[in-house]
Design an enzyme around this catalytic site. Structure first.
Site, PDB file in Angstrom:
ATOM      1  N   ARG A  74       0.784  -1.242   0.000  1.00 59.08           N
ATOM      2  CA  ARG A  74       0.000   0.000   0.000  1.00 59.08           C
ATOM      3  C   ARG A  74       0.813   1.288   0.000  1.00 59.08           C
ATOM      4  O   ARG A  74       0.252   2.353  -0.213  1.00 59.08           O
ATOM      5  CB  ARG A  74      -0.980   0.034   1.180  1.00 59.08           C
ATOM      6  CG  ARG A  74      -1.953  -1.135   1.229  1.00 59.08           C
ATOM      7  CD  ARG A  74      -2.895  -1.148   0.048  1.00 59.08           C
ATOM      8  NE  ARG A  74      -3.948  -2.143   0.198  1.00 59.08           N
ATOM      9  CZ  ARG A  74      -4.433  -2.865  -0.807  1.00 59.08           C
ATOM     10  NH1 ARG A  74      -3.971  -2.710  -2.036  1.00 59.08           N
ATOM     11  NH2 ARG A  74      -5.394  -3.732  -0.594  1.00 59.08           N
ATOM     12  N   HIS A 191      -3.265 -10.727 -13.585  1.00 59.92           N
ATOM     13  CA  HIS A 191      -4.519 -10.771 -12.821  1.00 59.92           C
ATOM     14  C   HIS A 191      -5.604 -11.047 -13.861  1.00 59.92           C
ATOM     15  O   HIS A 191      -6.001 -10.162 -14.607  1.00 59.92           O
ATOM     16  CB  HIS A 191      -4.716  -9.412 -12.131  1.00 59.92           C
ATOM     17  CG  HIS A 191      -6.063  -9.196 -11.513  1.00 59.92           C
ATOM     18  ND1 HIS A 191      -6.248  -9.068 -10.162  1.00 59.92           N
ATOM     19  CD2 HIS A 191      -7.296  -9.075 -12.067  1.00 59.92           C
ATOM     20  CE1 HIS A 191      -7.537  -8.871  -9.910  1.00 59.92           C
ATOM     21  NE2 HIS A 191      -8.200  -8.873 -11.040  1.00 59.92           N
ATOM     22  N   HIS A 244      -3.275 -15.616  -8.366  1.00 59.15           N
ATOM     23  CA  HIS A 244      -4.489 -16.060  -7.669  1.00 59.15           C
ATOM     24  C   HIS A 244      -5.521 -16.777  -8.549  1.00 59.15           C
ATOM     25  O   HIS A 244      -6.654 -16.331  -8.706  1.00 59.15           O
ATOM     26  CB  HIS A 244      -5.166 -14.917  -6.931  1.00 59.15           C
ATOM     27  CG  HIS A 244      -5.280 -13.621  -7.697  1.00 59.15           C
ATOM     28  ND1 HIS A 244      -5.813 -13.534  -8.940  1.00 59.15           N
ATOM     29  CD2 HIS A 244      -4.914 -12.354  -7.353  1.00 59.15           C
ATOM     30  CE1 HIS A 244      -5.782 -12.269  -9.341  1.00 59.15           C
ATOM     31  NE2 HIS A 244      -5.238 -11.540  -8.401  1.00 59.15           N
ATOM     32  N   ASP A 317      -1.700 -12.688  -1.623  1.00 61.61           N
ATOM     33  CA  ASP A 317      -2.556 -11.570  -2.041  1.00 61.61           C
ATOM     34  C   ASP A 317      -2.992 -10.769  -0.815  1.00 61.61           C
ATOM     35  O   ASP A 317      -4.127 -10.296  -0.728  1.00 61.61           O
ATOM     36  CB  ASP A 317      -3.777 -12.044  -2.847  1.00 61.61           C
ATOM     37  CG  ASP A 317      -4.429 -10.900  -3.632  1.00 61.61           C
ATOM     38  OD1 ASP A 317      -3.899  -9.768  -3.607  1.00 61.61           O
ATOM     39  OD2 ASP A 317      -5.476 -11.143  -4.261  1.00 61.61           O
TER      40      ASP A 317
HETATM   41 ZN    ZN Z   1      -5.114  -9.543  -8.317  1.00 64.60          ZN
END
Ligand code: ZN
Lengths: 451, 319
Positions: A74, A191, A244, A317
């Protein structure tokens, strides 16, 4: 000037001499491990040495320090959610000696300047190695390639490129990215989410979304991108990493691609190995995540795929969010869950205790392979004499009642709140220095901040 | 019953108790003094995050006929993009000593969140959440269906379910909370439900539901249902490729004058229901809406009675 990461720069005279007594090496044999100045100096059935600090590791599994291929720290931009400092403390607590920091910060990690900033913050923290991921496209906007070469050649030595959070959905841009990263032996971590098929999507599309009247995120939106990307990787002879992976169909696509010799690696998150969309019936946004929790069929397929090697790695994740972004109605809540501090326990619960994998496999899927995919030297190394002393000691007989209030991460959005999970991290040695000892966070690596 | 969040959670006994109570409340509506003192001194808040004058007025008159104090809180237009406001709004309402919160919200699950997040301790009554549930609509529809059958058979409604009845629900099942709530409630009460819609407006996962699914309206109507319920179709769905044109939708899935004539010719006793507001000429023709089969206005008056029953049962702890 030292331009290398502390962790890969060999020995550190100031990390001292540590003797780990009676650890269970990869769950296979009882050994003593002598760590001297950042390096594993000896491994033997019985080591006696007077000039050491002894760590009693009886009953504890010794694994190489974990490497998370998929972490959201972040910083910069959302320091209210997490900082490199808090995120790396969480990583150390979870047994990680390296994390790949995803590029969806603000500003986006799409220039050498930003990746070097994140890399430097990681080195300053001294809790774990922070290896930045670079954005594939400028601003994650999917329109123009970012400064891939500059990031690769920067002090951060970026090798993993990802627009994670968003899909590189333009097929031509994806092709070019796959080709271009070959210059640096890089990899594109995708992703996989077809954007048009997931407009307004809130949860897995299926029986539960039908009942709840929440807009569905269909499996085909993930699978169609994976199918396309493995074909592109094959066509241009590049390697692609699937972030993921969450569906049974995706497992079958990756399995088929590997059988055809395509250079694809795949990742599963701990939450997709344990939780299902039935939890969405609570409407508690702590279960809102992207890709969404799927069905039990998918969970079982993912576990089997980790066991047979179709899925190469477990990546957390880890996605911390401030409370106000989760304390609301489902549809306006942020997507994501924390994971660094619970991952190893979830892996024990879902994979080891079920007999799907051994502890040696855990070392492969949570340390060696993620380091290899990301070309991260000095991490994911075997526990052998002469190797860097990145070691986690894990007590599989312990039980941990998950209370996010006690987590080092700023995020309180753990989906395991209130669950009792098996196992507990007792110690994390990061480049020869115990950042965690007795299950407690100690001091950062003494070489931290040595810029 | 602590809250009324969904019909899926209702047992048959609970549902029949609500319907029987609603029948008695309807009798109050026939009297010259239409007020009961049952909820005097209690406060009911109508918390509407979504415009629905019809539903709000129905709840408001229900509460007032039970002598409750009513606060109308329209959250539409306030800053609700961040969910914190639901929590803040909820706590504001608690500071006003709300005994019950009637919540209408554009997103699924908001009432359940309000009821279970620990923000308030008032009874929560779901007045429609997203595409999820609209329990009082289903209850008023069940009340209407019970009356329809009792009138034909010359029997009483009290204590009865909907056993053996067949209800065809036509239209935008995918986006409809009315369809979902009706499916759970009507089947709990013993009725059979058939959904009719273009496949684009049928959710993935529909095969797990206790409802028959057909795409052809004429096939469903030929089965002599006790009622056909037309759902409102949002005209803008056309732009998201759910169907090609309004004309085609009306022709294939609308209750056209021709289909109405076919019911008449067959001598069917099928009632025509609509939760309102109607799109005349789209899902329902004027001929059908204004025919003697139409229960639309009866549904509106039953709505007040059902909402009185729900407020009464929730706030007097009769259960
Ligand atoms: Zn992702």
């Amino acid at each position: 000037m030292n331009t290398q990461n502390v962790e890969s720069s060999g020995s550190h005279p100031d990390t001292g001499r540590w003797l780990i007594k009676g650890a269970d090496l990869l769950g296979e044999k009882r050994v003593d491990i002598l760590v001297v100045d950042g390096v594993i100096a000896a491994i033997d059935a019985e080591i006696t040495d007077a000039e050491v600090t002894t760590v009693d590791a009886a009953g504890q599994i010794a694994l190489p320090g974990l490497v998370d291929i998929h972490t959201h720290l972040r910083e910069p931009g959302r320091e209210d959610a997490e900082t490199v400092e808090t995120g790396t403390r969480a990583a150390a607590k979870g047994g990680y000696t390296a994390v790949f920091a995803m590029a969806n910060s603000n500003p986006v990690a799409d220039t050498a300047g930003v990746v070097e900033q994140v890399w430097g913050l990681g080195r300053d923290s001294g809790w774990t190695q922070v290896q930045p991921v670079g954005a594939v496209t400028v601003g994650l906007e999917g329109k123009q390639l970012s400064e891939i070469g500059a990031m690769a050649e920067s002090r951060a030595q970026v090798r993993v490129f990802s627009d994670d959070g968003k899909c590189v959905h333009d097929p031509l841009l994806m092709r070019r990215a796959l080709e271009y990263v070959k210059t640096f032996d890089g990899v594109v971590a995708q992703h996989s989410q077809e954007p048009r098929l997931t407009e307004g999507a809130q949860m897995n599309e299926g029986a539960v979304s039908a009942d709840l009247g929440l807009t569905g995120w269909p499996a085909v939106a993930e699978e169609s991108i994976i199918a396309r990307d493995v074909l592109l990787a094959q066509h241009v002879g590049s390697r692609v990493h699937i972030c993921h992976l969450s569906t049974k169909g995706s497992v079958e696509l990756v399995r088929g691609a590997k059988e055809r010799g395509i250079d694809v690696t795949a990742e599963a998150t701990p939450h997709h190995l344990l939780l299902t969309d039935e939890l969405v019936r609570t409407f508690d946004p702590v279960y809102k995540v992207n890709p969404p929790l799927r069905t039990d069929d998918d969970v079982q397929a993912l576990r089997a795929a980790v066991a047979d090697g179709t899925i190469d790695v477990v990546g957390t994740d880890h996605a911390p969010h401030p409370t106000e972004d989760k304390e609301c109605e489902w549809t306006c809540a942020a997507m994501g869950m924390t994971g660094l501090e619970t991952a190893l326990s979830v892996v024990q619960h879902t994979l080891v205790d079920t007999g799907a994998v051994t502890w040696r496999d855990v070392a492969r899927i949570m340390s060696a392979t993620p380091a290899r995919i990301g070309r991260l030297e000095g991490q994911g190394r075997p526990l052998e004499v002469g190797e860097p002393a990145n070691i986690v000691l894990f007590d599989p007989a312990a039980e941990t009642l998950v209370d996010p209030e006690n987590h080092e991460s700023k995020g309180r959005n753990s989906p395991y709140r209130g669950l009792t999970l098996p196992g507990a991290v007792r110690a994390t040695f990061f480049a020869g220095h115990p950042v965690v000892l007795g299950g407690t966070l100690m001091r950062p690596h003494p070489a931290a901040g040595g810029r | 019953m602590r809250h009324l969040l969904s019909t899926r959670d209702l047992t048959r006994d609970q549902a029949i108790e609500i319907l029987d109570t609603a029948d008695r409340m309807a009798e109050v509506g026939q009297q010259s003094v239409k007020k009961l003192p049952a909820l005097r001194g209690r406060t009911v808040v109508n918390l509407f995050f979504e415009d629905s004058t019809r539903t709000r007025i129905s709840f408001e008159s229900a509460a007032k006929r039970l002598s409750a104090d009513v606060i109308n809180f329209s959250a539409k237009g306030s800053s609700v993009s961040k969910g914190e406001s639901l929590k803040d709004t909820a706590q504001t309402l608690m500071a006003m000593d709300a005994d019950a919160v009637v919540i209408r919200h554009g997103t699924s699950g908001a009432p359940q969140r309000l009821a279970t997040a620990g923000w308030i301790d008032a009874a929560v009554l779901n007045a429609g959440d997203g595409k999820h549930e609209h329990p009082t609509q289903a209850l008023l529809d069940a009340m209407t269906l019970r009356q329809h059958r009792a009138a034909l058979a010359g029997e009483e409604t009290t204590g009865t379910g909907l056993d053996g009845m067949h209800v065809v629900i036509v239209g935008d099942i995918l986006h409809s909370r009315v369809a979902r709530s009706n499916m759970w409630l009507l089947t709990t009460l013993g009725a059979r439900v058939t959904f009719v819609a273009p496949p684009t407006l049928m959710p993935v996962g529909v095969e797990h539901w206790p409802a028959d699914v057909v795409f052809d309206l004429d096939t469903a109507l030929a089965r002599d249902p006790d009622a056909v319920m037309l759902l409102r179709v949002q005209r803008e769905r056309m732009h998201a490729a759910f169907f090609p044109s309004e004309a085609e939708y009306a022709r294939l899935w609308g209750l056209t004058p021709e289909r109405l004539a076919a019911l008449d010719a067959a001598g069917a006793t099928t009632a025509i229901m609509h939760p309102g507001p109607m799109n005349r000429g789209l899902e329902i023709s004027s001929a059908a809406a204004d025919s003697p089969r139409s229960t639309v206005l009866r549904q509106v008056s039953n709505g007040v009675a059902v909402r009185m029953a729900c407020l009464y049962l929730l706030l007097t702890g009769a259960r």
